[in-house]
Design an enzyme around this catalytic site. Structure first.
Site, short mmCIF file in Angstrom:
data_model
loop_
_atom_site.label_atom_id
_atom_site.label_comp_id
_atom_site.label_asym_id
_atom_site.label_seq_id
_atom_site.Cartn_x
_atom_site.Cartn_y
_atom_site.Cartn_z
N LYS A 109 0.86 -1.18 0.00
CA LYS A 109 0.00 0.00 0.00
C LYS A 109 0.89 1.22 0.00
O LYS A 109 2.01 1.19 0.53
CB LYS A 109 -0.88 0.03 1.25
CG LYS A 109 -2.11 0.86 1.09
CD LYS A 109 -3.12 0.13 0.22
CE LYS A 109 -4.46 0.78 0.16
NZ LYS A 109 -5.45 -0.12 -0.44
P1 NAD Z 1 -13.03 7.35 -3.08
O1 NAD Z 1 -12.07 8.41 -2.70
O2 NAD Z 1 -13.41 7.18 -4.50
O3 NAD Z 1 -14.40 7.56 -2.26
C1 NAD Z 1 -14.47 7.67 -0.88
C2 NAD Z 1 -15.89 8.10 -0.51
O4 NAD Z 1 -16.02 8.07 0.91
C3 NAD Z 1 -16.23 9.53 -0.95
O5 NAD Z 1 -17.57 9.55 -1.40
C4 NAD Z 1 -16.08 10.34 0.34
O6 NAD Z 1 -16.87 11.51 0.34
C5 NAD Z 1 -16.58 9.31 1.33
N1 NAD Z 1 -16.18 9.55 2.72
C6 NAD Z 1 -14.96 9.87 3.22
N2 NAD Z 1 -15.01 9.98 4.56
C7 NAD Z 1 -16.29 9.71 4.89
C8 NAD Z 1 -16.99 9.64 6.12
N3 NAD Z 1 -16.36 9.89 7.27
N4 NAD Z 1 -18.31 9.32 6.11
C9 NAD Z 1 -18.95 9.07 4.96
N5 NAD Z 1 -18.34 9.09 3.76
C10 NAD Z 1 -17.04 9.42 3.74
O7 NAD Z 1 -12.46 5.99 -2.45
P2 NAD Z 1 -12.79 4.50 -2.90
O8 NAD Z 1 -11.79 4.09 -3.92
O9 NAD Z 1 -14.24 4.36 -3.19
O10 NAD Z 1 -12.39 3.71 -1.57
C11 NAD Z 1 -13.31 3.59 -0.48
C12 NAD Z 1 -12.83 2.47 0.43
O11 NAD Z 1 -12.76 1.25 -0.31
C13 NAD Z 1 -11.44 2.66 1.04
O12 NAD Z 1 -11.41 2.06 2.32
C14 NAD Z 1 -10.55 1.88 0.09
O13 NAD Z 1 -9.33 1.46 0.72
C15 NAD Z 1 -11.44 0.71 -0.20
N6 NAD Z 1 -11.11 -0.01 -1.43
C16 NAD Z 1 -11.10 0.63 -2.65
C17 NAD Z 1 -10.82 -0.10 -3.79
C18 NAD Z 1 -10.90 0.53 -5.17
O14 NAD Z 1 -10.77 -0.22 -6.15
N7 NAD Z 1 -11.11 1.82 -5.29
C19 NAD Z 1 -10.50 -1.46 -3.70
C20 NAD Z 1 -10.53 -2.07 -2.45
C21 NAD Z 1 -10.85 -1.34 -1.32
#
Ligand code: NAD
Length: 420
Positions: A109
């Site tokens: 990461k």
């Molecule tokens: P992103 O930046 O696209 O979206 C994050 C979302 O969460 C946004 O809508 C933001 O406004 C919201 N957010 C942030 N803090 C918040 C809070 N306190 N309460 C409510 N909403 C909140 O990120 P993403 O890529 O969608 O990732 C989200 C999660 O999924 C993370 O934990 C990431 O590690 C995990 N993840 C992502 C992927 C991927 O392919 N993008 C893969 C595996 C895991």
């Protein structure tokens, strides 16, 4: 360094989970130490020139948990709260996720402590390019392959490809995944994580005998994972009654139109003010009655305070580490919530990243249908393995998933032996 990492609450949480599973597996002290601690912790300073002419220095990290089963694979996160301990925890979880899905990868990461929402595209580009340059001695398509995570996207990956290609003198598409299709990204990658989380949440409803078209879901986070999970659940007939993002939370018992919400977010930058729903307190949202609760934002949001009050039947962990160990203990004692643990629930992203990397190495392109069909098959297999292991050993599903994954890594380390 051990103490420093353990002082970080997110790393302490991952380490506590690891210790519990290592006890269950009966790992000896040597293997336990080798599996628990990261192989490489890299921190670099990233100086960039801001648009106003000032220069700021950001701290960037990359943690490579291990390379025993192949190159390191894992996302790059831009968020103000990023620090080495959190990145190390996320690397450990990535390592288990890849092992659980039987992908030929170790886990990694990366992250930069910054607030991307306050930075211009030019500032983000300069920061991404400089971070990539600083990382060049440590990455490569056979060494460490990054991907988008919170605060980063396809464009970030495109800048990384270009920076690496400029250094190498030729295009090396397999240096990152989650790239734009035009730069040899994979069809299906953008929606893969949300699609996978929604697919598994629906499989859980099937197991519980709840028809999809009478089910409801609450989604926390409306970024990459949350929005695509919400679209897929809606397309499967599940009613989305609540959604939150960093700007606030909204509720509509009759169902939120997720496509209209997407247009609203594109126009206004957040979900608040969406005319098709009422505002609700974001903390209260998580405890409203629903069939599926899908956290897809950040870590440690299901905790000892709200776990006793959850009213979901399925907890589908789209985010990484959304549930604290204290909350886990409460949920396990309650016994009325079907948990799809993060390393399984959000594994769609890394699985399609793996497909992207394979296509890059082979200079070949698969169709979206081919990608998503292969993904569903792999998720279905991992879901069945976790459920069978949990049932056989009378374990919570999270422990079962982690045990299968850690055993895979421990076996590989034992087979390779130790150098020298
Ligand atoms: P992103 O930046 O696209 O979206 C994050 C979302 O969460 C946004 O809508 C933001 O406004 C919201 N957010 C942030 N803090 C918040 C809070 N306190 N309460 C409510 N909403 C909140 O990120 P993403 O890529 O969608 O990732 C989200 C999660 O999924 C993370 O934990 C990431 O590690 C995990 N993840 C992502 C992927 C991927 O392919 N993008 C893969 C595996 C895991």
């Amino acid at each position: 360094m051990r103490d420093e990492l353990l002082r970080n609450p997110v790393f302490a949480m991952a380490a506590t989970q690891f210790d519990g599973v290592a006890d269950f597996l009966g790992l000896d002290d040597a293997l336990r130490e080798r599996c628990k601690w990261p192989k490489r912790l890299i921190t670099v300073t990233v100086p960039i020139r801001h648009d106003d002419g000032s220069t700021r220095v950001y701290f960037g990290h990359r943690v490579q948990h291990h390379l025993t089963r192949g190159p390191v694979k894992g996302g790059l996160r831009y968020h103000p709260r990023v620090d080495l301990g959190e990145v190390a925890a996320l690397a450990m979880w990535m390592n288990w996720k890849c092992a659980l899905m039987d992908l030929p990868y170790g886990g990694g990461k990366g992250g930069i402590a910054c607030d991307p929402r306050t930075m211009s595209q030019g500032e983000l580009e300069r920061m991404t390019r400089r971070y990539t340059m600083e990382m060049i001695p440590f990455i490569g398509e056979e060494i460490d392959v990054m991907a988008p995570d919170m605060g980063t996207n396809e464009q970030t990956m495109a800048w990384m490809v270009d920076t690496y290609a400029t250094h190498a003198g030729h295009l090396v598409p397999g240096i990152v995944t989650g790239k734009p299709i035009g730069l040899q990204g994979s069809a299906g990658r953008i929606q893969a994580t949300g699609h996978g989380a929604a697919f598994l949440a629906c499989r859980a409803l099937n197991k519980l005998g709840i028809p999809l078209n009478s089910a409801t879901a609450i989604v926390q986070g409306f970024g990459n994972v949350g929005s695509h999970a919400a679209y897929d659940l809606s397309n499967s007939g599940v009613k989305i009654t609540g959604i939150s993002d960093v700007s606030g939370a909204i509720w509509n018992a009759g169902g939120i139109d997720t496509r209209k919400l997407r247009d609203h977010v594109a126009a206004h930058g957040g979900i608040t003010g969406f005319p098709g729903a009422e505002p609700i307190d974001p903390a209260r949202l998580l405890c409203q009655p629903c069939d599926i609760l899908l956290p897809a934002a950040t870590d440690m949001v299901i905790n000892a305070a709200n776990a006793p009050h959850l009213q979901c039947k399925v907890l589908a962990e789209g985010a990484n580490g959304p549930t604290t160990p204290e909350a886990d203990a409460i949920i396990n004692a309650r016994g009325d919530i079907f948990v799809i643990p993060d390393i399984l629930c959000n594994a769609g992203g890394v699985t399609v990243s793996y497909f992207e990397w394979v296509q890059n190495l082979q200079r070949f392109q698969w169709s979206e249908r081919e990608v998503l069909t292969k993904l569903d098959t792999m998720l279905e297999g991992a879901f069945a393995r976790v459920l069978a292991f949990a049932e056989r050993h009378k374990l919570p599903q999270r422990t079962a998933a982690q045990a299968l994954a850690i055993k895979t890594v421990a076996d590989a380390k034992a087979q390779r032996g130790m150098f020298p």
